[in-house]
Design an enzyme around this catalytic site. Sequence first.
Site, short mmCIF file in Angstrom:
data_model
loop_
_atom_site.label_atom_id
_atom_site.label_comp_id
_atom_site.label_asym_id
_atom_site.label_seq_id
_atom_site.Cartn_x
_atom_site.Cartn_y
_atom_site.Cartn_z
N CYS A 114 0.81 -1.22 0.00
CA CYS A 114 0.00 0.00 0.00
C CYS A 114 0.85 1.27 0.00
CB CYS A 114 -0.96 -0.01 1.18
SG CYS A 114 -2.09 -1.41 1.14
N HIS A 251 -3.14 7.16 2.64
CA HIS A 251 -3.60 5.85 2.16
C HIS A 251 -4.97 5.58 2.77
CE1 HIS A 251 -3.91 1.74 1.17
NE2 HIS A 251 -3.61 1.28 2.37
N ASN A 281 -10.16 0.02 0.39
CA ASN A 281 -8.69 0.09 0.27
C ASN A 281 -8.26 -0.53 -1.06
OD1 ASN A 281 -5.93 -0.28 0.46
ND2 ASN A 281 -5.97 -1.10 2.54
N1 COA Z 1 -18.18 -8.09 10.61
C1 COA Z 1 -18.65 -8.32 11.85
N2 COA Z 1 -17.87 -8.64 12.89
C2 COA Z 1 -16.55 -8.72 12.66
C3 COA Z 1 -15.99 -8.50 11.40
C4 COA Z 1 -16.86 -8.18 10.33
N3 COA Z 1 -16.44 -7.95 9.09
N4 COA Z 1 -14.66 -8.66 11.48
C5 COA Z 1 -14.39 -8.97 12.74
N5 COA Z 1 -15.52 -9.02 13.47
C6 COA Z 1 -15.70 -9.31 14.88
C7 COA Z 1 -14.57 -10.17 15.41
O1 COA Z 1 -14.82 -11.54 15.17
C8 COA Z 1 -14.60 -9.84 16.88
O2 COA Z 1 -15.64 -10.55 17.50
P1 COA Z 1 -15.42 -11.19 18.95
O3 COA Z 1 -15.16 -10.03 19.86
O4 COA Z 1 -16.71 -11.88 19.19
O5 COA Z 1 -14.25 -12.10 18.79
C9 COA Z 1 -14.99 -8.36 16.89
O6 COA Z 1 -15.62 -8.10 15.63
C10 COA Z 1 -13.80 -7.43 17.05
O7 COA Z 1 -12.81 -7.87 16.16
P2 COA Z 1 -11.44 -7.10 16.03
O8 COA Z 1 -10.59 -7.81 15.03
O9 COA Z 1 -10.90 -6.86 17.39
O10 COA Z 1 -11.96 -5.72 15.43
P3 COA Z 1 -11.18 -4.38 15.29
O11 COA Z 1 -11.91 -3.33 16.02
O12 COA Z 1 -9.72 -4.55 15.52
O13 COA Z 1 -11.37 -4.07 13.73
C11 COA Z 1 -10.19 -4.17 11.65
C12 COA Z 1 -10.84 -4.97 12.77
C13 COA Z 1 -9.66 -5.14 10.63
C14 COA Z 1 -11.25 -3.28 11.02
C15 COA Z 1 -9.05 -3.30 12.26
O14 COA Z 1 -8.20 -4.10 13.06
C16 COA Z 1 -8.25 -2.63 11.22
O15 COA Z 1 -8.74 -1.81 10.49
N6 COA Z 1 -6.94 -2.94 11.12
C17 COA Z 1 -6.09 -2.38 10.10
C18 COA Z 1 -6.32 -3.16 8.85
C19 COA Z 1 -5.83 -2.45 7.62
O16 COA Z 1 -6.11 -1.31 7.42
N7 COA Z 1 -5.11 -3.19 6.78
C20 COA Z 1 -4.58 -2.71 5.58
C21 COA Z 1 -3.43 -1.81 5.88
S1 COA Z 1 -2.67 -1.30 4.44
#
Ligand code: COA
Length: 324
Positions: A114, A251, A281
């Site tokens: 990215c 980004h 993204n």
């Molecule tokens: N829909 C519904 N629930 C979801 C889900 C979705 N698409 N994805 C995850 N969950 C659930 C998980 O299973 C978890 O449930 P649990 O508490 O029962 O286990 C809960 O939501 C929280 O999950 P978590 O992974 O802790 O969520 P988060 O707040 O960290 O958000 C991301 C997840 C991926 C959105 C976040 O970590 C993020 O944006 N990270 C950066 C990713 C990124 O930008 N990558 C590219 C970089 S170039």
Amino acid sequence: MIVPRILSTGLYVPPTVLTNDELATRIDTSDEWIFSHTGIHARRIASDDQATSDLAVAAGRQALERAGLDPLALDLVLLATSTPDYLGFPSTASIVQNSLGAVNAGAMDLTAACTGFVYALETARAFIAAGTSRYVLVIGAEVFSRILDWNDRNTCILFGDGAGAVLVGPADGPAFFAPSLLRSDGSGAASLLRPAGGTRQPVAQSPSDLAVRMDGRKVYSFAITVVKDIILEILEKNDLTLDQVDWVVPHQANVRIVASAAQRLGLPLEKFYLNMERYANTSGATIPLALSEMDQSGLLKRGQVVVTVGFGAGLTWGANLFRW
Ligand code: COA
């Protein structure tokens, strides 16, 4: 020394829109969850007969047409992509160069996930400043929909397909384009990768080994720190202050990452251009797509100070700083 400038922009997004609501009919998620956690409502999906080069050619051609530049004048075609048409070779940039009729140009892909466009724009800047090239077409293009596990709700909700391009050439008046900051920390490689298909693991044990695998929390913590730090560092190196910046073009991974950086910097979120709501993204394409939209809608005005910030797999991050 020759001072480079972005002379024109181009963009292409496939017409097919995949909304969060449509995704929620296939996997256990909802528009409410995705939007509140990422700022994304929809993404574009390439048609079956479209590869990354097709998106790149459309964006690149638009940038050339808007500048009125003959493709024969191009010295270099740089393509930032992590989703090339073919694994390894030929480079997708060569396919794009041929389709554009840029027969006098060299061509290469640049892979920094990215952050790829930030790296590619710096390459163009340096080649032009050194006198090695006069006109460089820099494209970011991705078809991420082909490398996702559509059953993995942690990743498939985040990405989309698209392309953006900028034509870089010598400025015809006063201009400013600072040397960019390019960073990497390969100790974080495992937090965002495709496990199989390369020389480490040529054969996939399961189809999901060929898809994006991510530790979302790790990537999130990394991103909120580096975005703030690199903006401050590039400004400091160039004797500029935050209040002199007109636009930050980040980004487009997650609005919460951008909002957190904005808050830590004490900058209003309005200074950050955001379009992940519509496109999600698109990896190496997010920044040139954003620049193209801003240019073509008249938001960007000549003389404005722009900082771009990329971050992603590698881990990599970086920033460009220039006057539009
Ligand atoms: N829909 C519904 N629930 C979801 C889900 C979705 N698409 N994805 C995850 N969950 C659930 C998980 O299973 C978890 O449930 P649990 O508490 O029962 O286990 C809960 O939501 C929280 O999950 P978590 O992974 O802790 O969520 P988060 O707040 O960290 O958000 C991301 C997840 C991926 C959105 C976040 O970590 C993020 O944006 N990270 C950066 C990713 C990124 O930008 N990558 C590219 C970089 S170039």
